[in-house]
Write an enzyme that holds these catalytic residues in place. Structure first.
Site, PDB file in Angstrom:
ATOM      1  N   ASP A  99     -69.420 -55.469  14.789  1.00  9.59           N
ATOM      2  CA  ASP A  99     -67.998 -56.093  14.783  1.00  9.59           C
ATOM      3  C   ASP A  99     -67.629 -56.463  13.302  1.00  9.59           C
ATOM      4  OD1 ASP A  99     -66.357 -57.770  15.646  1.00  9.59           O
ATOM      5  OD2 ASP A  99     -67.457 -58.320  17.312  1.00  9.59           O
ATOM      6  N   ASP A 201     -62.090 -57.279  14.665  1.00 10.04           N
ATOM      7  CA  ASP A 201     -61.819 -58.261  15.228  1.00 10.04           C
ATOM      8  C   ASP A 201     -60.233 -58.587  14.832  1.00 10.04           C
ATOM      9  OD1 ASP A 201     -63.066 -61.098  16.466  1.00 10.04           O
ATOM     10  OD2 ASP A 201     -61.948 -61.860  14.494  1.00 10.04           O
ATOM     11  N   GLU A 264     -59.421 -55.028  18.495  1.00 14.97           N
ATOM     12  CA  GLU A 264     -59.223 -56.153  19.309  1.00 14.97           C
ATOM     13  C   GLU A 264     -57.677 -56.483  19.385  1.00 14.97           C
ATOM     14  OE1 GLU A 264     -60.594 -60.605  20.515  1.00 14.97           O
ATOM     15  OE2 GLU A 264     -60.284 -60.082  18.443  1.00 14.97           O
ATOM     16  N   HIS A 325     -66.813 -62.089  25.226  1.00 14.47           N
ATOM     17  CA  HIS A 325     -67.429 -63.285  24.996  1.00 14.47           C
ATOM     18  C   HIS A 325     -66.395 -64.375  24.889  1.00 14.47           C
ATOM     19  CE1 HIS A 325     -66.174 -61.326  21.389  1.00 14.47           C
ATOM     20  NE2 HIS A 325     -66.444 -62.596  20.730  1.00 14.47           N
TER      21      HIS A 325
END
Ligand code: NOJ
Length: 532
Positions: A99, A201, A264, A325
């Protein structure tokens, strides 16, 4: 890019490392824990793991506030532990995706400490500093995604810095070439070690309006919503220049073989698909969260799938995400019966599926007592139901204390039903949702129609969504009952024989004799069709 590429055929499984497996008794999952559980992932049949951030971090946002892009936080272990995860995953044919958090660092990152030390520091421009507005106060009306103004006053240097998330997460200035190079080098650090790709991200946030214009008010805003919704995020994200940055990032991955770039991106479909980039120079997989955001009924989901198939650029590979999440779990949103239909949908649609740990157990939502709340968003904007802790609770491995997750005190409470809802129990029960997931994954692996075949809509109606997947001579019909009543649908014209390969509620496989398929309430079927 051939359709045999691993990230097109494969299934991605997201591990939230704090909650997967603890080995040292601190109540927080770690890398050795991931190593220990690779056999489970191999048994389940997934192809890749994406691990949420494991880098050194003060953990203000549980790892999404990175203070060193080239290390491992001691909570999770060491670089050696990471290398072992990588090696042991690769020896099981599992890819490893990290990530990458490029939009912001921690306010404890040495770059930010330098940047805030004085207006003339060489790293001042690595972050986004602005003078107060002419009459005083914040430079513009941008709001933090976690509530409150997105600008933090720095007394010592007399300017504000911008943070799209917590004030402990200052945004980097991606218009500065030095920032780009430093960040690209940190990607190379992991690529050289052998990681197979990155989930990036908030990639659509990287570039902000050059003039920092105010965002326009959102006429649809309602007071029960998160404060960020007060304004339309017209100038603070999704700027045209972001695509050049992403193309440059992609080029870094292209220096190595067979790596994947996942972005993302929470945007409507027509803006989302721009993130494949001009001539597919952008993200390989701009994450598609539409299944999470669309009303759960046959009509809306059918419309969504057809629209998505329709707007994909030529050669752009689709993908689907059912949970992560940041979102309520699918089981909590649509209930356990429909969550099985959702599993069949996810694993039979065209495009790379991403699963979220624990969804394969049918985990739902764990009530978090106020004194146990961890999520900074819930703390900033309490009472609106925004907290993400209920979907981040420990993985349930067995019926022993703390579900085998930790010998210590877990950082978030366990689900009250963990003694019956866990890997050990459900793997012994052929009718369980876990065994359903495993069979779906196995079918997807064995039938190319499911992984790389064409998608063809099929007329159905009512609470049924049906489609075909085709590859060569193989035709598979997927029929999903989104309703709680029995249904019947006609087999497509010209189909002679049909055999049900898998049902979400009934066991075994069977031939369909007549021309009509019966569906039980909440049932999904995968049916092999033969002409005749
Ligand atoms: C998206 C991540 O998924 C989320 O968990 C995080 O809080 C924000 N980005 C900020 O990094």
């Amino acid at each position: 890019m051939p359709e045999t590429t691993w990230w097109k055929r494969g299934i991605v499984y997201q591990i939230y490392p704090r909650s997967f497996q603890d080995t040292n008794g601190d109540g927080i999952g770690d890398l050795q824990g991931i190593s220990q559980r690779l056999d489970y992932l191999q048994w389940l049949g997934v192809d890749a793991i994406w691990i949420s951030p494991i880098f050194p971090s003060p953990m203000a946002d549980f790892g999404y506030d990175v203070s060193d892009y080239c290390g491992i936080d001691p909570i999770f272990g060491t670089l050696d532990d990471f290398d072992r995860v990588l090696e042991q995953a690769h020896s099981r044919n599992l890819k490893v995706i990290l990530d990458f958090v490029p939009n912001h660092t921690s306010d404890q990152h040495p770059w930010f400490l330098e940047s805030r030390s004085s207006r003339t520091n060489p790293k001042r421009d690595w972050y986004i500093w602005r003078d107060p507005a002419p009459g005083g106060g914040v430079p513009n009306n941008w709001i933090s995604n976690f509530g409150g103004p997105a600008w933090e006053w720095d007394e010592a240097t007399g300017q504000y810095y911008y943070h799209a998330f917590l004030k402990e997460q200052p945004d980097l200035n991606w218009r500065n070439p030095e920032v780009r190079e430093a960040m690209f080098d940190s990607l190379r650090f992991w690529l050289r070690r052998g990681v197979d790709g990155f989930r990036v991200d908030v990639i659509w946030h990287l570039i902000k309006d050059a003039e920092f214009r105010n965002n326009p008010p959102n006429p649809g805003y309602q007071s029960h919503q998160a404060e960020i919704n007060k304004y339309l995020q017209v100038h603070s994200a999704d700027q045209p220049e972001v695509h050049d940055v992403i193309a440059a990032m992609r080029q870094v991955l292209e220096e190595y073989e067979d790596r994947v770039l996942i972005g993302e991106i929470y945007l409507p479909l027509e803006r989302l698909v721009a993130y494949y980039g001009k001539d597919l120079s952008g993200a390989h997989l701009p994450f598609n969260f539409q299944l999470i955001q669309t009303a759960w009924n046959a009509h809306e989901i059918e419309k969504l799938v057809n629209e998505y198939e329709g707007v994909l650029p030529d050669g752009g590979w689709p993908n689907w995400v059912l949970g992560n999440h940041d979102q309520p779990r699918i089981g909590a949103r649509i209930g356990k019966a429909q969550a099985r239909v959702a599993a069949m949908l996810l694993l039979t649609l065209r495009g790379t599926p991403t699963m979220y740990y624990g969804d394969e157990l049918g985990m739902t939502k764990v009530e978090i007592p106020p004194e146990s709340v961890q999520d900074p968003w819930e703390k900033n904007e309490p009472g609106l139901g925004l907290g993400r802790d209920p979907a981040r609770t420990p993985m349930q491995w067995d019926s022993s204390p703390n579900a085998g997750f930790t010998p210590g005190e877990p950082w978030l409470p366990l689900a009250p039903d963990f003694q019956t809802c866990n890997v050990e129990v459900l793997s012994q029960d052929s009718g369980s949702v876990l065994c359903l997931y495993r069979r779906l994954i196995d079918l997807r692996r064995r039938h190319l129609a499911l992984s790389i075949g064409q998608y063809l809509p099929v007329q159905s109606g009512g609470q049924v969504f049906a489609y075909e997947r085709r590859h060569g001579a193989e035709r598979l019909l997927i029929v999903l009952n989104f309703g709680h009543a029995a249904q019947a649908i006609d087999l497509p014209d010209g189909v002679g024989k049909a055999r049900v390969l898998l049902s979400t509620v009934r066991s075994g496989d069977w031939h369909v004799e007549a021309g009509c398929l019966d569906l039980a309430p909440d049932e999904g079927l995968i049916v092999a069709l033969e002409e005749g």
